[in-house]
Design a protein around this motif. Structure first.
Motif, short mmCIF file in Angstrom:
data_model
loop_
_atom_site.label_atom_id
_atom_site.label_comp_id
_atom_site.label_asym_id
_atom_site.label_seq_id
_atom_site.Cartn_x
_atom_site.Cartn_y
_atom_site.Cartn_z
N GLU A 149 -5.90 17.66 54.88
CA GLU A 149 -6.84 16.37 55.51
C GLU A 149 -6.71 16.25 53.71
O GLU A 149 -7.56 14.27 53.13
N GLU A 151 -5.86 15.50 50.74
CA GLU A 151 -5.10 13.80 50.63
C GLU A 151 -5.55 12.45 51.03
O GLU A 151 -6.05 11.26 49.76
N SER A 152 -6.20 12.08 52.39
CA SER A 152 -7.08 11.28 52.83
C SER A 152 -8.15 11.00 52.73
O SER A 152 -9.19 9.95 52.54
N ARG A 160 -6.17 13.70 43.27
CA ARG A 160 -5.07 13.53 45.32
C ARG A 160 -4.24 15.15 44.26
O ARG A 160 -3.34 15.75 45.08
#
Length: 182
Positions: A149, A151-152, A160
């Motif tokens: 998770e 990345e989001s 990132r």
């Protein structure tokens, strides 16, 4: 002197920075700052889907909670790796040890009448224990976040990208080795 001659004269004379209308603006002092921090990961000895990283959340000027990697200034006599371990512990409550460098992020911003050029060295850390804590006054929230998770969840593109590097390093650590070490 004709308008054409005046234009030619202006072209020949180099313009000084700030010469037109900016004479009342004070020039900002440029300051260099160096920090270190990292991505502390728990579950490195378990299955990949169990891997989690401790992130910090800070509230920005608009009241939004932005998730990022813990980091802070390198103190005199400290190495970047020592700073990363100290800052992770101070901002998350989790003790960690450095496994590898993830790279550096370099950026500029203005604060308190100064232009600041900041370099932040980031490391991959193995969690050694501790309890999540948002006791640091600069931190609004702290959370364990599954690596899948990041990345989001991470607010900044540079962080990132570092999380991607961490994922690849972790995969390499997990990949089986042949007897000749390859």
């Amino acid at each position: 002197m004709s308008p054409a001659e005046r234009a030619n004269n202006r072209r020949r004379q180099p313009r000084r920075r700030g010469a037109l209308g900016n004479s009342t603006k004070p020039r900002l002092k440029t300051v260099r700052e160096t920090s270190a921090g990292g991505l502390v990961v728990d579950g490195l000895d378990g299955p990949p889907e169990a891997l989690c990283a401790a992130l910090i959340g800070r509230t920005d000027r608009r009241g939004r909670l932005l998730w990022s990697l813990p980091k802070g200034h390198i103190e005199q006599g400290e190495t970047a790796e020592q700073t990363a371990m100290r800052e992770v512990a101070e901002e998350t409550g989790i003790r960690g040890t450095v496994l590898a460098s993830l790279g550096s992020i370099d950026y500029w911003f203005v604060a308190e009448g100064r232009r600041i050029h900041k370099t932040v060295h980031h490391y991959l850390l193995r969690s050694l224990g501790g309890e999540l804590s948002d006791a640091d006054i600069e931190v609004t929230e702290v959370a364990w976040v599954p690596l899948s998770e990041l990345e989001s969840r991470l607010a900044y593109a540079d962080e990132r990208r570092l999380a991607e590097v961490a994922g690849k390093l972790i995969e390499e650590m997990d990949s089986p080795r042949t007897p000749d070490g390859a």
